[in-house]
Write an enzyme that holds these catalytic residues in place. Structure first.
Site, PDB file in Angstrom:
ATOM      1  N   ARG B  21       0.827  -1.209   0.000  1.00 27.52           N
ATOM      2  CA  ARG B  21       0.000   0.000   0.000  1.00 27.52           C
ATOM      3  C   ARG B  21       0.863   1.261   0.000  1.00 27.52           C
ATOM      4  O   ARG B  21       0.500   2.286  -0.568  1.00 27.52           O
ATOM      5  CB  ARG B  21      -0.946   0.018   1.214  1.00 27.52           C
ATOM      6  CG  ARG B  21      -2.180  -0.855   1.014  1.00 27.52           C
ATOM      7  CD  ARG B  21      -3.183  -0.616   2.116  1.00 27.52           C
ATOM      8  NE  ARG B  21      -2.641  -0.954   3.421  1.00 27.52           N
ATOM      9  CZ  ARG B  21      -2.934  -2.061   4.097  1.00 27.52           C
ATOM     10  NH1 ARG B  21      -3.765  -2.933   3.607  1.00 27.52           N
ATOM     11  NH2 ARG B  21      -2.398  -2.293   5.277  1.00 27.52           N
ATOM     12  N   SER B  38      -0.387 -16.417   6.997  1.00 30.17           N
ATOM     13  CA  SER B  38      -1.454 -15.530   7.476  1.00 30.17           C
ATOM     14  C   SER B  38      -2.542 -16.272   8.242  1.00 30.17           C
ATOM     15  O   SER B  38      -3.728 -16.096   7.978  1.00 30.17           O
ATOM     16  CB  SER B  38      -2.075 -14.824   6.250  1.00 30.17           C
ATOM     17  OG  SER B  38      -2.947 -13.802   6.640  1.00 30.17           O
ATOM     18  N   CYS B  42      -3.157 -17.793  17.465  1.00 31.80           N
ATOM     19  CA  CYS B  42      -3.808 -17.739  18.772  1.00 31.80           C
ATOM     20  C   CYS B  42      -5.130 -18.496  18.799  1.00 31.80           C
ATOM     21  O   CYS B  42      -5.698 -18.736  19.860  1.00 31.80           O
ATOM     22  CB  CYS B  42      -4.053 -16.294  19.193  1.00 31.80           C
ATOM     23  SG  CYS B  42      -2.518 -15.366  19.339  1.00 31.80           S
TER      24      CYS B  42
END
Lengths: 449, 449
Positions: B21, B38, B42
């Protein structure tokens, strides 16, 4: 040392309790016109709905208990009729036998609170039109609901109490109509969030009449119809008037005590009034908006407690300050939590900031964890400094935590970047790796830079 | 401009997304030795227990998706074998066909993560002894649970993962024994709170073996028994080794990149290593403890995201910093939430503070409102300045909010008095008129004054 406290709800009892701990041999007298002291005013809607089943649960301390616990004399049913400050004397009427009497004082603490505004609308005196402020008010509403089983209720005023009562009446299976003079419910939050709340209210079958005030109430003995300024006729069995409150400060004004914003008693951070040895605290007293630095009147229970504690400490010879408030407010409205803190765009512009509002749709916690719910979070930042000035949020879960974190951040003068930097707890049931607060900070940082 | 990123989990993908970006025409390549990128590390305990039913839910982005979304080349199954910094080249092995290859770079971002520590204990190689770090680990555990229906599990190490897995295995109806070398579970919280958590674990029928390490594992092919240093013999069908992790920094060290605390890669607040054009972020990188100002290694998902974002911005020519962490950690253990932030007494004393610990038992919300639950909240204050240095809490409800508010306060350098002053939201379903944070501040103020 004798300390007389006028008013015995949140601020008055906090002041008494703290003063008695600060100076153990002080003589402390509370004069309260009602029979109840130290009750949970914020719990009243839940008592009416039955969520809180017992009246007793609302009473933190009965007068005798409180008296014993803190060594404080509590005179309920005693209405103070004048403050004679030069002579250090308070005059009262004992409502039980209508006799007059007085108390001398060395220090006086005014905790007279606030009362509902009764608008001068034709028909306002009809039966079954209520306000809700004290336990007695709740008793009256509860009794009427139980005895006459009203089917339709009209709530006038969509502030915190109005919205909480919409839920309460709905829980009692009543058809609820909410009339609000402003364009949107709950003026303390920005319009775009109010709209989300309005959608939720409509989902819960609450009828909203916005941008419209009450022209008059009609009926025989009891109210039967609410007629609005636009001409709408709302058939009703019961009305709750919740348009607002005003501080009870006539006695103070008559005694020459300076009033400030909204006629609340002017105080400094020590809760001292302009008259020596006279303190004021709670809903009758002013405070300071910590973001703008301007005097403000923000009558809320949490502030009343803190101001009472501060007044009590100082009246008893200690040293304490309460700096002010962020106007943090929160309420549960059916399945939604709505909250705001700090200042919103309009107030920020007035205070000389260049406000940049940022709204983000954020998750309460990890998307894959059960109970995932996105909510709307809005922050107002100052373009020049990047400082967070205010925040508001609406949604089903996760709102209260983020508003409190943001209140803490506003209090500390934090910026958009700080919201990204501050290290908040992450585990899937509680948040996302980028907490909503961090997301707000990240988006804001780009916009203000 | 070509940016090569080694590692594609939290930090690596954050870095890639932000870099793309920041500089739209940059060529960005991620090299990841596993097949998954990705993913939500957790969330693994909840996938194993079935609370999260589908593996898919853990994957934020599949390689193709990510590639398309951000215009980044993602090479999974590519293990980097050496970093040739002088020549701006990374050498790798393609694990699918065992061929070697390389990528040139202008900027290199190391996001190699961390791996479970495998203690050199006899029997550690037996079947059914697992670690849990990656999705593949979870797959293996889940498969074993489903195929061989183990009845008894022994968890070695009662940190965050160990405790979360105690809950997960219990949800799968296994008998859980937790072995911890330290005197108490979860060393990140103070002993008095650990004890409350231990009571809760025992209530949930988790057997605790504290103050004891593993001497050896025995069995045939599969583990059958855990023998502790004190001689206890624990019959078991499955073992989870969760004693800790260490950063994956061998490649970096071989390439002459400076390591720091716990052999994590030394970085400044821009995530720059000691070598020009080389950045590091996430679990392989150091950070700063914002309370003490000292370098620290605190591998957590939220930090990995922020560091990755920072490294990605800077590698792509932007400007960003991540100042450090408060070590804020939170976890759900059965019906309890346990959390801590900042530094506790011992670390505070070492850092030159005069720490005053204060523990209060506080309500999650109004006592009369349904769901009332008191919890234990502890703060550590500096006697000299009154500053809040750290906090921890254990209980059923209200913990996560207060720890985040206190994290925000620690970040901002706030004092005990500030905790009283800050204006947090009060309504009966969310808090009490004196919020637990204010109560902690009030009690602390008296003690430190």
């Amino acid at each position: 040392m004798k300390i007389v406290i006028v008013g015995g709800v949140a601020a008055g009892t906090s002041a008494a309790a703290k003063a008695s701990r600060e100076m153990e041999d002080a003589e402390i007298v509370i004069l309260e016109k009602d029979q109840d002291i130290s009750y949970a005013g914020c719990g009243l809607p839940y008592y009416i709905s039955g969520v809180i089943p017992e009246r007793d649960q609302l009473i933190a301390n009965y007068p005798e208990e409180f008296s014993e616990k803190y060594g404080v004399e509590v005179k309920t049913g005693h209405e103070v009729t004048s403050l004679n400050l030069d002579d250090h004397r308070v005059e009262y009427k004992n409502l039980s036998d209508n006799t007059a009497g007085s108390e001398d004082f060395d220090r006086l603490i005014l905790a007279t609170g606030a009362s509902p505004i009764i608008p001068p609308i034709p028909g306002i005196d009809l039966d079954n039109i209520f306000t809700l402020r004290r336990v007695n008010d709740a008793d009256r509403i509860k009794k009427t609901v139980q005895s006459s089983r009203p089917e339709r209720v009209t709530i006038v005023g969509a502030g915190l109490i109005g919205l909480e009562m919409a839920e309460s009446f709905a829980e009692l299976d009543m058809e609820v109509t909410l009339v609000e003079q402003q364009e949107h419910v709950l003026p303390l939050i920005p319009d775009e969030l109010s709209e989300k709340l309005e959608d939720h209210l409509r989902d819960q079958e609450v009828e909203l009449v916005l941008n419209d005030g009450v022209s008059h109430f009609s009926g025989g003995e009891k109210v039967r119809e609410v007629v609005t300024e636009s001409g709408r006729k709302l058939a009703t069995d019961l009305v709750l008037n919740s348009i607002g409150i005003s501080p009870d400060t006539e006695l103070a004004a008559e005694a020459g005590i300076e009033l400030g914003v909204s006629d609340a008693i002017r105080v400094n951070t020590a809760m001292e009034t302009n008259r020596e040895n006279v303190y004021a605290c709670g809903d009758c007293a002013e405070t300071v908006n910590l973001v703008t630095g301007k005097k403000a009147w923000v009558p809320l229970g949490s502030t009343a407690n803190k101001q009472g504690r501060t007044a009590g400490t100082n009246a008893a010879g200690g040293e304490a300050e309460h700096y002010g408030v962020l106007k943090t407010g929160i309420t549960k409205v059916f399945d939604f939590t709505v909250a705001a803190t700090g200042i919103q765009v309009e107030e920020a512009a007035k205070a000389g900031y260049d406000p940049v509002p940022i709204t983000v749709k954020v998750p309460n916690h990890a998307g894959y964890y059960p109970g995932f719910e996105p909510f709307s979070l809005r922050g107002v930042f100052d373009r020049t400094s990047g400082r967070l000035l205010g925040a508001a949020a609406v949604g089903r879960d996760g709102v209260d935590k983020r508003i409190d974190v943001l209140a803490s951040a506003i209090y500390a003068g934090q910026t958009a970047d700080d919201l990204f930097q501050m290290d908040l707890g992450y585990a899937p049931p509680y948040s996302t790796p980028k907490d909503p607060v961090a997301v707000l900070g990240m988006v804001a940082k780009k916009k203000v830079e």
